[in-house]
Design an enzyme around this catalytic site. Sequence first.
Site, PDB file in Angstrom:
ATOM      1  CG  HIS A  79     -50.279 -35.104  35.003  1.00 31.02           C
ATOM      2  ND1 HIS A  79     -49.254 -35.903  34.554  1.00 31.02           N
ATOM      3  CD2 HIS A  79     -49.707 -34.097  35.703  1.00 31.02           C
ATOM      4  CE1 HIS A  79     -48.105 -35.391  34.974  1.00 31.02           C
ATOM      5  NE2 HIS A  79     -48.352 -34.299  35.671  1.00 31.02           N
ATOM      6  NE  ARG A  93     -49.798 -30.868  37.294  1.00 35.43           N
ATOM      7  CZ  ARG A  93     -50.012 -30.626  38.570  1.00 35.43           C
ATOM      8  NH1 ARG A  93     -51.207 -30.241  38.984  1.00 35.43           N
ATOM      9  NH2 ARG A  93     -49.049 -30.772  39.451  1.00 35.43           N
ATOM     10  CE  LYS A 144     -47.023 -27.429  37.835  1.00 39.08           C
ATOM     11  NZ  LYS A 144     -47.243 -27.870  39.182  1.00 39.08           N
ATOM     12  CG  ASP A 151     -40.204 -32.877  33.749  1.00 40.50           C
ATOM     13  OD1 ASP A 151     -39.272 -33.529  33.251  1.00 40.50           O
ATOM     14  OD2 ASP A 151     -40.649 -33.091  34.891  1.00 40.50           O
ATOM     15  CB  CYS A 174     -40.098 -37.298  32.662  1.00 38.30           C
ATOM     16  SG  CYS A 174     -41.281 -36.282  33.552  1.00 38.30           S
ATOM     17  CE1 TYR A 175     -45.182 -35.249  33.110  1.00 37.30           C
ATOM     18  CE2 TYR A 175     -44.252 -33.054  33.159  1.00 37.30           C
ATOM     19  CZ  TYR A 175     -44.877 -34.105  33.798  1.00 37.30           C
ATOM     20  OH  TYR A 175     -45.188 -34.005  35.125  1.00 37.30           O
ATOM     21  CG  ASP A 228     -37.643 -31.129  35.204  1.00 40.06           C
ATOM     22  OD1 ASP A 228     -37.866 -30.407  34.245  1.00 40.06           O
ATOM     23  OD2 ASP A 228     -38.251 -31.004  36.291  1.00 40.06           O
ATOM     24  CG  ASP A 243     -33.873 -37.964  37.893  1.00 46.62           C
ATOM     25  OD1 ASP A 243     -34.477 -38.796  37.195  1.00 46.62           O
ATOM     26  OD2 ASP A 243     -34.253 -36.778  37.998  1.00 46.62           O
ATOM     27  CG  HIS A 296     -36.185 -36.591  34.785  1.00 45.09           C
ATOM     28  ND1 HIS A 296     -36.295 -36.559  36.157  1.00 45.09           N
ATOM     29  CD2 HIS A 296     -37.263 -35.930  34.293  1.00 45.09           C
ATOM     30  CE1 HIS A 296     -37.406 -35.895  36.480  1.00 45.09           C
ATOM     31  NE2 HIS A 296     -38.015 -35.502  35.364  1.00 45.09           N
TER      32      HIS A 296
HETATM   33  C1  LIG Z   1     -46.545 -46.336  34.744  1.00 44.33           C
HETATM   34  C2  LIG Z   1     -46.637 -45.257  35.744  1.00 44.33           C
HETATM   35  C3  LIG Z   1     -46.347 -45.583  37.143  1.00 44.33           C
HETATM   36  C4  LIG Z   1     -46.991 -44.053  35.327  1.00 44.33           C
HETATM   37  C5  LIG Z   1     -46.967 -42.814  36.107  1.00 44.33           C
HETATM   38  C6  LIG Z   1     -47.485 -41.730  35.242  1.00 44.33           C
HETATM   39  C7  LIG Z   1     -47.183 -40.357  35.780  1.00 44.33           C
HETATM   40  C8  LIG Z   1     -45.842 -39.752  35.472  1.00 44.33           C
HETATM   41  C9  LIG Z   1     -48.111 -39.691  36.430  1.00 44.33           C
HETATM   42  C10 LIG Z   1     -47.905 -38.319  36.870  1.00 44.33           C
HETATM   43  C11 LIG Z   1     -48.294 -38.108  38.283  1.00 44.33           C
HETATM   44  C12 LIG Z   1     -48.389 -36.627  38.620  1.00 44.33           C
HETATM   45  C13 LIG Z   1     -49.708 -36.058  38.933  1.00 44.33           C
HETATM   46  C14 LIG Z   1     -47.319 -35.870  38.619  1.00 44.33           C
HETATM   47  C15 LIG Z   1     -47.337 -34.419  38.910  1.00 44.33           C
HETATM   48  O1  LIG Z   1     -46.149 -34.108  39.433  1.00 44.33           O
HETATM   49  P1  LIG Z   1     -45.662 -32.597  39.561  1.00 44.33           P
HETATM   50  O2  LIG Z   1     -46.744 -31.728  40.098  1.00 44.33           O
HETATM   51  O3  LIG Z   1     -44.380 -32.643  40.328  1.00 44.33           O
HETATM   52  O4  LIG Z   1     -45.290 -32.265  38.079  1.00 44.33           O
HETATM   53  P2  LIG Z   1     -45.930 -31.242  37.009  1.00 44.33           P
HETATM   54  O5  LIG Z   1     -45.752 -29.880  37.543  1.00 44.33           O
HETATM   55  O6  LIG Z   1     -45.101 -31.474  35.799  1.00 44.33           O
HETATM   56  O7  LIG Z   1     -47.371 -31.629  36.818  1.00 44.33           O
HETATM   57 ZN   LIG Z   2     -40.062 -35.063  35.133  1.00 41.35          ZN
END
Ligand SMILES: CC(C)=CCC/C(C)=C/CC/C(C)=C/COP(=O)(O)OP(=O)(O)O
Ligand SMILES: [Zn+2]
Length: 501
Positions: free
Chosen positions: A285, A327, A330, A333, A335-336, A431, A438, A441
Site C-alpha cells: 500500500h 494499491r 483501487k 485518490d 492523498c496518494y 480525494d 477535508d 486531504h
Molecule cells: C504517518 C502515518 C500515520 C501514515 C499512514 C500511512 C497510510 C495512509 C496508510 C494507509 C492505510 C490503509 C491500508 C488505507 C487503506 O484505506 P482504503 O481502503 O480506504 O483506501 P484505498 O482504497 O485507497 O486503499
Molecule cells: Zn485519501
Amino acid sequence: MVRLNRLSRGGSARPQHTAARSRNRRPQQTRAQPSGGGPPPASAPPAAPMEDSSQQPPPPAGGEVAAADPELPRLTVTQVEQMKVEARVADIYRVLFGAAPNTKSIMLELWRDQHIEYLTHGLRHLGPNFHVLDANRPWLCYWMVHPLALLDEVLDDDLDDDIVDFLAQCQDKDGGYGGGPGQLPHLATTYAAVNTLVTIGSERALSSINRDKLYKFMLRMKDESGAFRMHDGGEIDVRASYTAISVASLVNILDVELAKGVGDYIARCQTYEGGIAGEPYAEAHGGYTFCGLAALILLNEAEKLDLPSLIDWVAFRQGVECGFQGRTNKLVDGCYSFWQGAAIALTQKLVMIVDEQLKPSYSCKKPSGEDACGASSSGSTSEKSSSAVDYAKFGFDFIQRSNQIGPLFHNIALQQYILLCAQVLEGGLRDKPGKSRDHYHSCYCLSGLSVSQYSAITDSDSCPLPQHVLGPYSNLLEPIHPLYNVVLDKYHTAYEFFSKE
Ligand SMILES: CC(C)=CCC/C(C)=C/CC/C(C)=C/COP(=O)(O)OP(=O)(O)O
Ligand SMILES: [Zn+2]
C-alpha cells in the site's frame, strides 16, 4: 479568540529555499514569457494536445505566433501551448467525470486564498480546547498547520501559543503524546504533535518537547523483534516504525538502541509486488510504502529494500486520471499524491543503490529467518557501535543530496490531478471529484503538490523552472523535507535547535 496576521513574522533559516521568494524572483532559466510581464506559463500537457497540429507549420521556437489579422494581439508560443493544455484538461475532466469543470479550474491555478481561509477557519473552530475529533486532535493541528506553512501563511503568535499549550496538555507524564489531554500516548499522535511543533518552530514550541521522556516512551514501544507498536499493548506495523524513527530522528534522540531490528522488519514487509505492506505478508500500500522507505533512509538502510521493484510498483500506481492509487486495482485518490509521489521522489536520490541492485552480479540477501528479499545481513548502521552513528545526520545529508535522475513519475500530470480534480474552489482539497474536502486531504494533496513541483530540480539549492510548475508560477509551494513531511525551512530550524541540545 484566534487572530491571524500574515505579516507578523518573517525570517527563515535558509531563505534561499522559500517559494515565497521564488515566486518573486526569476528562476534559473526562463522559457518565452507571456507579454505584459505576467507569471511564467504552464508547462506542456502530459500527453499530446487534443487538436491535430500536424497540418500546421511549426511555430518558431520560443518566438511569437503571428495573428492572421494584424490588428489582433500576437501570441507567444507558450501562450498557445497554455491554451492547448487548458483545452486538453477540460476534455480529460469531461471524459472522466462526465461534466465540464468549472471554468476557473481550467486555469490550473492554485486557489491559495480559499485554501488559507478554509484551513484558518478550521483552526479557529477547533476552539480553545480543541474539542473536535476527540482522539485525533494533534493530527488536526498538523493537517492544518502544515498546509498553511506550505502556502507560506504565517500564523498569529497567539494561535501558535494556543497550539503549543494544547499539545503540552496532550504530552504524557511518561513521554509521548496522546490524541487529547489525558489520553494514552500513541506514536501516530506523537508524530503529529512533534511535526506541528516543528512547523510552528518557535523556541517555546521546540523546547516544549520532553525528549528524555519521549525516548523512554519509544523504548517502551519497541518490540523484541525490533519493530515498534503504536501504543502500550497496541498493534505492530510499518506506520509505528516510521512514526517512531521520524520523530526520533527529527528531535535527535535516534540511537542504535531504538534503531536495531527496525530495518529488517520493514524489509520483511516488502511484498512480491514491490510495494511495502503494513505488516509481513499483507498487501502493498502507498501509505506503508512511503513509511517503510522513509524510515529505512533515516536509518541509512535503504539497500535492504529491492528498490527497482519498489520503483516499478509505485510508478505503475499513477493512473490515466494522472493521480495515484494507493494499491493495485483501487481508485486514485489525492492523498496518494504525497504517499506515492513522495516515495518515488525519494528514490531519485537513491540511484547509486538502484544501479548496484540492477547489476547481474548483485546478490539479494534476506533478513535472517525470513523469505523477504532485499536485506543486507551485514554491516548495517544499526549493528555498528552507537558512538559511530550520528542518526540525525542521515536526514540532514539526504536533503542536501541532488536528485540523481529526473522525475520517475509524471510530475506534471500529478500536479494536473491535484489542481484540477482535488481542489475545491471554495477552499480545501479532496480525494476526488464527488467527495468532500477535508483537512487530511488538504494536507496531503498540498504536500504532494510541493513534492511534484520540486521533483525535477537537480541541484538541491535551486528553484523549480517554470516548466516544472503546472499553471502560473505563483502556484509554487514551499519545499518540504520529504522524509518527515515538514516544510524545509522549519526542518532546518529544528535541526539546528536539536543539534545544540
Ligand atoms: C504517518 C502515518 C500515520 C501514515 C499512514 C500511512 C497510510 C495512509 C496508510 C494507509 C492505510 C490503509 C491500508 C488505507 C487503506 O484505506 P482504503 O481502503 O480506504 O483506501 P484505498 O482504497 O485507497 O486503499
Ligand atoms: Zn485519501
